[in-house]
Design an enzyme around this catalytic site. Structure first.
Site, PDB file in Angstrom:
ATOM      1  N   GLY A  81      -4.640 -28.361  57.270  1.00 31.33           N
ATOM      2  CA  GLY A  81      -5.332 -28.761  58.491  1.00 31.33           C
ATOM      3  C   GLY A  81      -6.151 -30.016  58.262  1.00 31.33           C
ATOM      4  O   GLY A  81      -6.184 -30.576  57.161  1.00 31.33           O
ATOM      5  N   GLU A  82      -6.814 -30.478  59.301  1.00 25.50           N
ATOM      6  CA  GLU A  82      -7.670 -31.661  59.209  1.00 25.50           C
ATOM      7  C   GLU A  82      -9.056 -31.272  58.717  1.00 25.50           C
ATOM      8  O   GLU A  82      -9.608 -30.255  59.130  1.00 25.50           O
ATOM      9  CB  GLU A  82      -7.818 -32.334  60.569  1.00 25.50           C
TER      10      GLU A  82
END
Length: 368
Positions: A227-228
């Protein structure tokens, strides 16, 4: 991680059966959401707009059937889950009544028996976009996602800038040129009880929140993969939530997709093997960030991973490849395998096909 894969292993992992996994989706499908209940798959939103569809995977003549349209308007990055025969849809990104892009914190419920939607009088204590949702013991759990105030403010500024490219460049530079912790991604774990429609605090990550992570759960354990860490910067981190006993425990496992990580990947379980596949990211962004460049992905091209990783003996092994890199589709458990529906490929192109990833004796089979 084993970085060497024999040609035979790749061939086996990339095998495509003659028969399609599922019929093509009615429209190219990405950035939407989906769930499965009693072998019936439900997908909607994202590039499908307000449309929802279902498909009975056990039917002799498999076909997608249109359902009642979602009443909350088109949305990207919503999540969904089935609980007690009803489909719940959480948040997402869309336009409000004034036409401004915003993060929503609302909940909608779909009743398959009546083919009808209702907006619940329930709001999460924070926005839900880029978040993940999973079900445990009859409750929905939500964690991760962008900060609602920061994200909404960014799009308000862009709206005011209109078509002034110089102002837009300044807004983007200001938005992206911050450290990861300054974006306040959600690291709280929230629970939603459908019987009371109440939200509760269920814990929080001892590390940091992510957006666009892949999520999969089995029994008392849930895994959040990549994910970010901030807009444009991914993480290779893997977090495990363990509900065993009375106390929730957070564990950090060995990283995967190192060093840059990906967002929008796909996760599932097949024959007790934890699978992580695909995703999109910016190669070189992690090095840029570590060298002090906060706008870490500036000038970099988004790349789409074909890698399939398996968690085995306390580490991740690259064990196969997708036929093409893809991200931002739907991951569902089906036939003791990981089912991927839709997604986007290079250039952000939405696709209509499905992929089934199965594992037996640590060998991966990919069916397109």
């Amino acid at each position: 991680m084993n970085k060497t894969i024999t040609a035979l292993a790749i061939m086996m992992a990339s095998f495509a059966a003659n028969a399609s996994v599922l019929p093509e989706t009615p429209v190219p499908f990405k950035s939407g959401t989906g769930a499965i209940d009693n072998d019936t798959v439900y997908i909607g939103l994202g590039s499908a707009g307000t449309a929802w569809y279902k498909l009975d995977t056990q039917a002799k003549d498999k076909k997608w059937t249109a359902l009642a349209a979602f009443p909350g308007g088109p949305r990207d990055q919503a999540t969904s889950a089935f609980i007690d025969g009803n489909l719940y849809v959480f948040g997402g990104i869309g336009k409000n009544s004034k036409g401004l892009t915003q993060v929503f914190n609302d909940v909608h419920k779909y009743n398959p028996k009546t083919n009808s939607w209702v907006k619940l009088m329930s709001h999460a204590p924070m926005g839900m976009a880029g978040h993940v949702t999973f079900v445990h013991n009859g409750k929905a759990y939500v964690t991760g996602g962008v900060n609602q105030n920061i994200f909404n403010g960014y799009f308000e500024d862009l709206n005011e800038a209109g078509k002034d490219s110089a102002t837009i460049d300044k807004i983007n530079a200001h938005y992206f040129d911050k450290k990861a912790e300054d974006y306040f991604f959600n690291k709280f774990l929230l629970s939603f009880d459908p019987s009371t429609q109440q939200w509760s605090y269920a814990g929080e990550s001892p590390w940091y929140g992510t957006a666009g992570a892949a999520v999969v759960n089995k029994g008392d354990k849930t895994w959040l993969i990549n994910g970010e860490a901030k807009p444009g910067l991914r993480t290779d981190a893997v977090f495990e939530l363990d509900f065993t006993g009375n106390n929730l425990k957070w564990n950090k496992l060995a990283p995967v997709s190192s060093p840059d990580g990906v967002a929008g990947g796909f996760a599932g379980i097949s024959n007790d093997s934890l699978i992580f596949a695909g995703g999109a990211g910016f190669k070189g962004s992690r090095e840029n960030y570590q060298n002090g460049k906060n706008y870490a992905h500036e000038g970099l091209k988004k790349s789409y991973s074909t890698d399939i990783h398996l968690w085995h003996n306390g580490k991740w092994d690259k064990s196969g490849e997708l036929s093409q890199g893809r991200a931002y589709g739907v991951s569902l458990p089906w036939n003791n395998s990981l089912l991927i529906i839709g997604g986007e490929t290079a250039g952000g192109k939405a696709v209509t096909d499905s992929v089934l990833i199965s594992v037996k004796d640590n060998k991966v089979t990919v069916q397109n």
